[in-house]
Design an enzyme around this catalytic site. Structure first.
Site, PDB file in Angstrom:
ATOM      1  N   TYR A   1       1.605   3.139  -0.881  1.00 38.77           N
ATOM      2  CA  TYR A   1       2.972   2.573  -1.355  1.00 38.77           C
ATOM      3  C   TYR A   1       3.961   2.773  -0.423  1.00 38.77           C
ATOM      4  O   TYR A   1       4.858   1.825  -0.250  1.00 38.77           O
ATOM      5  CB  TYR A   1       3.178   3.376  -2.763  1.00 38.77           C
ATOM      6  CG  TYR A   1       4.790   2.936  -3.469  1.00 38.77           C
ATOM      7  CD1 TYR A   1       4.783   1.874  -4.172  1.00 38.77           C
ATOM      8  CD2 TYR A   1       5.698   3.858  -3.393  1.00 38.77           C
ATOM      9  CE1 TYR A   1       5.912   1.602  -4.579  1.00 38.77           C
ATOM     10  CE2 TYR A   1       6.937   3.658  -3.771  1.00 38.77           C
ATOM     11  CZ  TYR A   1       7.203   2.385  -4.516  1.00 38.77           C
ATOM     12  OH  TYR A   1       8.268   2.037  -5.199  1.00 38.77           O
TER      13      TYR A   1
ATOM     14  N   SER B   1      12.068   2.054  -1.300  1.00 40.06           N
ATOM     15  CA  SER B   1      12.021   3.452  -1.673  1.00 40.06           C
ATOM     16  C   SER B   1      12.220   4.511  -0.675  1.00 40.06           C
ATOM     17  O   SER B   1      11.895   4.281   0.471  1.00 40.06           O
ATOM     18  CB  SER B   1      10.711   3.552  -2.287  1.00 40.06           C
ATOM     19  OG  SER B   1      10.360   4.812  -2.711  1.00 40.06           O
TER      20      SER B   1
END
Lengths: 462, 245
Positions: B150, B137
Site C-alpha cells: 500500500y 498516505s
C-alpha cells in the site's frame, strides 16, 4: 470503495455505558451504509443483536453482554430536510447535535428551527432518542421526543424493513418508541422540528426553601416552556427539598448580541478517570452547599444561549470520568401526581438518612401529554433524577429502597438510567410490558432486558 | 462552486463534501455503488448542496476514465475543486505471498489514480483554473514491513501528484497531496483503534478543505504526522531494521 469484508464483527471490551459500571465483552459491528446490515444479520450465529448509539444511557439498557452491538453512529446521513416545514428525515446514527447544527443554518423567515424535545445532552443519536423516548425540560409543554416522530423504518432480524407510524404498523410503532431497541433495528426516522423565535433563551432562577415552595413555583411556571429544579440533597432536615428552580423560554436574539447564539465550546475535557476519592460525601456536600448559597435569594433573569440552559454538562467532555473508575449509578423515577409530593419527601428523607448524598439531584414535573410508547417512561407527575458514586453494597441498598418508595406510590424507574432494577419492580412499574412482549424481535435482546423480563417458575417475576 | 469527487462514498470524501454542501456547492459524485451514492447525494442536498449529480463507475477500469472526465466537465461546466478519495487498504500479508493481489493493490491505489489525474489535467489545463486534491498516505513516506505494498502505491502517487503540480502550476491549476495519518473510517475498521493518534474524518476533512482551497502542496493531517514521519524517515537503517513498525 473499500476492500473491507462485509458483516465483520470485532470483539471489544471497551464499549461502556455512560455510568461505566458494566464491563462486558461484546462483538461490535460498525456499518456505514444500510446495505451492510443484512450481512451482519447473517453473521450473528446464535448471538442476539442490539442497536447502539452514543452510549449515553447510564446502565445496561444499551449493552448486550457476550452478544452483538450494532454501532449505528456511522449511519448518519440526512435523507431529507425541508426548510419550509421543518420536517427532517435522517438515519438513526445522526446525533441531535448534528441536527441542531443543521437547524442553526436554516432561518425560516420568522425564526429558527429547533428540536421539539431534547434530553440534557445533545450527544445522543436519533435512534437512541426514539428507543428511549427521551424527554426534556419542556415535557409539560411538548411531551416526549416520540410525540414528534412522524414515522420510522425498522429492520427486523429476518431482513424485512417495515415503515411504522401512527397510521401504519401502529402497534409496532408504539412498541418501538421507548422500546429500548428490542423491536428491531431503527434505520431512520422522520420527525418535525419546531419553530422558535431565536437561539437565545430568557432564563429565570428562583431559590426555593422547601418542597412545598417547589410545587408552588412549578404550578406558577406552567406557561414557561422549560422548567427544571436542582435540589440540595445535603440540606438540613428543616430545609428538606431546598433548591433552585429554573424556567426558560426561547427568545429572539437581543439587540446587542449576534443573531445566532454562539456555538457552544468545549470548556474542558476530563482526560481520564479521576481517582475515586475525588467525589466523596464531603466534597459533594460542599459543592451542593455552594450551589445553594451562590444562588441569589431574589429571582434573577438573564438572556443566555440555549446551550447554557439545555446542555450545561455538554461543555465538559467526558464528565462521567469525575466519578472515577468505579463508575456511578443514576436513579430516575417518576411518581404520579396524586402521591408525588409525599413520595418526593420520602425519597429525599431516605437519601438524607443514608448519608450517601447525590452529587446532582434534579426535580421536574411532567405534563399530561400521553407518552406515545408502550414502555415510555414519563407519566403525569413528578420525576427525581439522582446520581451516586458507586460505593458498592450501601449504594445498592439505598437504590433498592428508593425503588420501593417509587413503585409503592404507583411510579416507575427510567430504564435509560438503570443498571440493576429487579424484574419484579420493573414489571410492576411498566404493566404494559406484557403487551410489549409480542413485538420484541426474537433475535434482539439486551443485558437489561434479560434481567427485567425474567419470569420465575411460579409465573411471577423473578 | 462546482466540485467533483471520485470515491464519493468514502468516509473522508463525505466529510469534505459536507463542508462544501453547507456553502451551497454543486457536486458531481462518482463511486462504485449506486445505492450508497444516492444516500450520500440526499445527505448533501439536505445539508444545502444546490445540484448533485451521481455517476456509478469502477474507477479501477482505466478504459472509462476519458469518457467519465468528459461527462464531468460537460455536466458541471467549470470544475473548481476535485477530490480523489478512493483506494483500498489490502491485506499486506496476502499480497506478500500472492503477487496478483499485490499488483491489484498497486493498480487501484496508484495506476488508476494516475490515469484519472492525467485525463483531468488535460481537461483542466486549457481552462487554466481549478484545484485538485489527491488522498495519499503517510505510509508512502517510508516503506515499512507492515504495509509496504500500500505504501509503495501511495509513494508513487506522491511523486506523480507533485510532478503534476509542477507541470500545472504555471497554467493556474493547483494540485494538492493529502497525507492522512490514522483515520477512523471503514477502511481501517479491521485495526483496533485506540489512542491519541486516531483522528475522526471530520477533523481530517477540515484540514483537506483548507489545503484544497488554498492550493497547498502537501498536507499532513492531523498536523503532527509531519513530525512523526520526519522522525520515522530519519531513523538510520541499522536501527530501523530491528524495529517492527
Amino acid at each position: 470503495m473499500t476492500a473491507r469484508p462485509m458483516g465483520d464483527l470485532h470483539e471489544r471490551h471497551d464499549y461502556l455505558a455512560w455510568g461505566g459500571l458494566h464491563r462486558f465483552r461484546q462483538r461490535i459491528a460498525r456499518p456505514f451504509f444500510i446495505d451492510e446490515l443484512p450481512p451482519i444479520l447473517a453473521a450473528r450465529g446464535n448471538q442476539s443483536l442490539l442497536g447502539s448509539g452514543c452510549r449515553r444511557s447510564y446502565g445496561d439498557s444499551g449493552l448486550n453482554a457476550d452478544n452483538i452491538l450494532i454501532d449505528m453512529r456511522g449511519l448518519d446521513h440526512l435523507l431529507a430536510f425541508d426548510p419550509t416545514n421543518g420536517i427532517v428525515e435522517a438515519e438513526a446514527g445522526l446525533t441531535l447535535a448534528n441536527i441542531l447544527a443543521l437547524a442553526r443554518l436554516s432561518q425560516n423567515g420568522a425564526g429558527q428551527w429547533f428540536l421539539p424535545a431534547t434530553p440534557g445532552t445533545k450527544f445522543v443519536t436519533l435512534g437512541g432518542a426514539i428507543a428511549n423516548d427521551v424527554h426534556g425540560k419542556n415535557h409539560h409543554a411538548a411531551g416526549c421526543f416520540g410525540n414528534h416522530v412522524l414515522s420510522l423504518r425498522l429492520m427486523r432480524s429476518d431482513g424485512t424493513v417495515l415503515t411504522c407510524s401512527p397510521q401504519e404498523n401502529a402497534e409496532l410503532f408504539k412498541a418501538t418508541i421507548g422500546g429500548l431497541g428490542l423491536t428491531g433495528l431503527i434505520l431512520s426516522a422522520r420527525f418535525a422540528l419546531k419553530n422558535v423565535p431565536g437561539l437565545w433563551m430568557e432564563q429565570e432562577n428562583i431559590r426555593f426553601a422547601t418542597l412545598d415552595e417547589f410545587y408552588v413555583l412549578a404550578e406558577k411556571s406552567y406557561g414557561w416552556e422549560y422548567t427544571v429544579a436542582w435540589v440540595d440533597c445535603f440540606a438540613p432536615r428543616q430545609q428538606l427539598g431546598r433548591g433552585v428552580f429554573t424556567r426558560a423560554r426561547h427568545v429572539a436574539a437581543p439587540a446587542n448580541k449576534r443573531s445566532n447564539a454562539p456555538a457552544s465550546k468545549q470548556l474542558l475535557t476530563i482526560p481520564a478517570a479521576l481517582p475515586n476519592f475525588i467525589l466523596n460525601t464531603t466534597t459533594m456536600k460542599a459543592f451542593n452547599t455552594y450551589l445553594w448559597y451562590r444562588a441569589s435569594t431574589k429571582p434573577t433573569a438573564e438572556i443566555v444561549p440555549f446551550e447554557k440552559v439545555l446542555y450545561p454538562l455538554d461543555s465538559i467532555a467526558h464528565w462521567n470520568r469525575i466519578y472515577g473508575r468505579r463508575g456511578f449509578f443514576q436513579h430516575q423515577c417518576v411518581v404520579p401526581t396524586a402521591y408525588a409530593k409525599e413520595a418526593m419527601r420520602s425519597l429525599l428523607t431516605e437519601i438524607r438518612s443514608a448519608g450517601l448524598g447525590s452529587f446532582l439531584a434534579v426535580l421536574k414535573t411532567f405534563g399530561d401529554r400521553p407518552s406515545p410508547g408502550m414502555l415510555s417512561f414519563p407519566m403525569e407527575g413528578t420525576t427525581l433524577a439522582l446520581d451516586f458514586p458507586n460505593t458498592g453494597a450501601p449504594t445498592l441498598a439505598l437504590l433498592d429502597r428508593l425503588d420501593d418508595i417509587c413503585t409503592n406510590a404507583g411510579g416507575r424507574v427510567y430504564a435509560a438510567k438503570d443498571g440493576r432494577i429487579p424484574a419484579r419492580k420493573f414489571q410492576q412499574g411498566y404493566p404494559a410490558w406484557k403487551e410489549f412482549l409480542p413485538h420484541v424481535d426474537p433475535a434482539f435482546s439486551s443485558s437489561f432486558w434479560r434481567r427485567v423480563s425474567a419470569v420465575s417458575e411460579t409465573g411471577k417475576a423473578a | 462552486m462546482n466540485i467533483v469527487i471520485f470515491g464519493a462514498t468514502s468516509a473522508i470524501a463525505q466529510a469534505v463534501a459536507r463542508l462544501y454542501a453547507k456553502d451551497g456547492a454543486n457536486f458531481f459524485l462518482v463511486a462504485r455503488k449506486g445505492d450508497r451514492l444516492n444516500t450520500v447525494a440526499s445527505d448533501l442536498r439536505a445539508r444545502g448542496a444546490q445540484c448533485v449529480t451521481t455517476q456509478t463507475a469502477d474507477l479501477t477500469d482505466r478504459a472509462g476514465h476519458a469518457q467519465l472526465v468528459a461527462l464531468t466537465a460537460s455536466t458541471l461546466g467549470t470544475i473548481d475543486r476535485v477530490l480523489l478519495a478512493y483506494g483500498t487498504l489490502g491485506d499486506q500479508r496476502a499480497g506478500e505471498t500472492n503477487s496478483a493481489l499485490m499488483e491489484r493493490e498497486i493498480h487501484t491505489n496508484f495506476l488508476s489514480v494516475a490515469s484519472l489525474l492525467t485525463e483531468l489535467a488535460n481537461v483542466m489545463e486549457p481552462v487554466g483554473a481549478g484545484n485538485i486534491a489527491v488522498i495519499g498516505s503517510v505510509a508512502g513516506d517510508r516503506g515499512r514491513q507492515s504495509n509496504y505494498i500500500y505504501g509503495s502505491a501511495k509513494a508513487g502517487l506522491a511523486a506523480f501528484t507533485l510532478g503534476l503540480r509542477h507541470r500545472l502550476a504555471p497554467r493556474g491549476v493547483s494540485v494538492t497531496l493529502v497525507k492522512p495519518g490514522f483515520v477512523d473510517t471503514p477502511m481501517t475498521e479491521a485495526i483496533a483503534k485506540r489512542g491519541p493518534l486516531w483522528a475522526a474524518p471530520d477533523r481530517v476533512a477540515r484540514d483537506i478543505r483548507r489545503g484544497l482551497d488554498h492550493g497547498v502542496a502537501v498536507i499532513y493531517t492531523p498536523w503532527f504526522w509531519r513530525w512523526i514521519m520526519l522522525i520515522v524517515c530519519a531513523v538510520p537503517d541499522a536501527i530501523f531494521r530491528r524495529i517492527r513498525l
